[in-house]
Design an enzyme around this catalytic site. Sequence first.
Site, PDB file in Angstrom:
ATOM      1  CB  SER A   1      48.941  32.549  31.379  1.00 14.15           C
ATOM      2  OG  SER A   1      47.990  33.484  31.849  1.00 14.15           O
TER       3      SER A   1
ATOM      4  CE1 TYR B   1      40.416  26.658  38.092  1.00 10.63           C
ATOM      5  CE2 TYR B   1      40.858  28.940  37.482  1.00 10.63           C
ATOM      6  CZ  TYR B   1      41.303  27.648  37.685  1.00 10.63           C
ATOM      7  OH  TYR B   1      42.629  27.343  37.492  1.00 10.63           O
TER       8      TYR B   1
ATOM      9  CG  HIS C   1      41.522  33.026  37.242  1.00 11.54           C
ATOM     10  ND1 HIS C   1      41.174  34.146  36.520  1.00 11.54           N
ATOM     11  CD2 HIS C   1      42.312  32.278  36.419  1.00 11.54           C
ATOM     12  CE1 HIS C   1      41.690  34.073  35.301  1.00 11.54           C
ATOM     13  NE2 HIS C   1      42.389  32.949  35.222  1.00 11.54           N
TER      14      HIS C   1
END
Length: 268
Positions: A167, A138, A115
Amino acid sequence: MSKPFKRLLLTGAAGGLGKILRERIKPWADVVRLSDIGDMGAAQEGEEIMQCDLADKAAVLKLLEGVDAVLHFGGISTENTFEAIMHANIQGTYNIYEAAHRNGVKRLVFASSNHAVGFYKQQEIIDADAPTRPDSMYGLSKVFGEQLSRYYWDRAGIETVCIRIGSSFPEPTNVRMMASWFSYDDLVEALRVSLFTPRVGHTILFGTSDNAVKWWDNRKASHLGFRPKDSSSQFAHNFPDSGAYPPDDDPVSLYVGGKFVYDGPMYK
Ligand code: NAI
Ligand code: 15L
C-alpha cells in the site's frame, strides 16, 4: 554530467504514484517520457508527454520508440469489470511488452500488486515462489502481467522486476496497512535497484517498508540489495488496538488482500 538513461518511460504518470514518481525519477534520465490516458499537464524541463490509451497497440509501439527502460505503472488500479481490466491491464500490458520487444527495450519494472497473492492469510509468510492467489479480477490481471513478463524474459531476454506493491500512500490509513505500507521513499529505492542492478532476469519483489508486522519474505530478490528505510511504526499511535489484530474472522482482517476479497467475484 550525463545521466544513466537517455530516455525513461513512466506509464500511469497522471495517477497517484505517477505524480510522485514524475519528480523523483528525473535524476535517472536526460528525458523522462510521461504517458497516461488522463491529463498530465504541461511538460516541464527534461520531460516529454505522450498521452495514449495503453490498449491502442499502434500508439504504444510509438510510445516505446527511443526508450531505454520502462516503469509500467499505468492501468486500472482497483477492482473493476473484467472488460475494463482486460482493456487497460491485459491488452495494455501485452502492448507494452510487445512494443518493448520490437523497440529493443531490455529492462522494465512492472507495478504488480499484493492482490496477486491477496488470498493468502495474513499469518502466512510467503516468498516469491509461493503460487499466486489473486483476490480479484484486478489481482488476476497482475498475475497475467507477472507471467507475461516472465515469458518475455524466457523468450526474448527482456528483464523485468515485478514489484508486488503493498500500500503505497503517504501513511497507513487502517490497521491492515500497518503491514502493507510502502513509503514513497522506499518505493523510489525499489525502483532504483530494479533499474540499476546489472542482472535481474525476472525477479519478484514484495514492495513494503520495514514494517513490524511482515507478511512477505524477500530473500529470493536479495540480488537487488533492496533495503527499506521506513517503517509504519511511526504511525502506530493512530491504531491503538492493533496489538489485538487480527481481531476476528472478518475476511478483511484475515486475508492479505483486505477488502479486495469482497470487491472481487467471491461475494458477488
Ligand atoms: P492510479 O489509479 O492513481 O493511477 C493509474 C493511472 O493509470 C491513472 O492515471 C490512469 O489514468 C492510468 N490508466 C488507466 N487506464 C489506462 C489506459 N487504458 N491507458 C493509459 N493509462 C491508463 O493508481 P496508483 O495508485 O498510482 O498505482 C499505479 C500502479 O501501481 C497501478 O498499476 C497499480 O495497480 C499499482 N499499484 C499501486 C498500489 C498503491 O498502493 N498505490 C499498490 C499496488 C499496485
Ligand atoms: C493496490 O493494488 C491498489 O492499487 C491500491 O489502490 C491499494 O488498494 C493497494 O493495492 C492496497 O492493497 O492497499
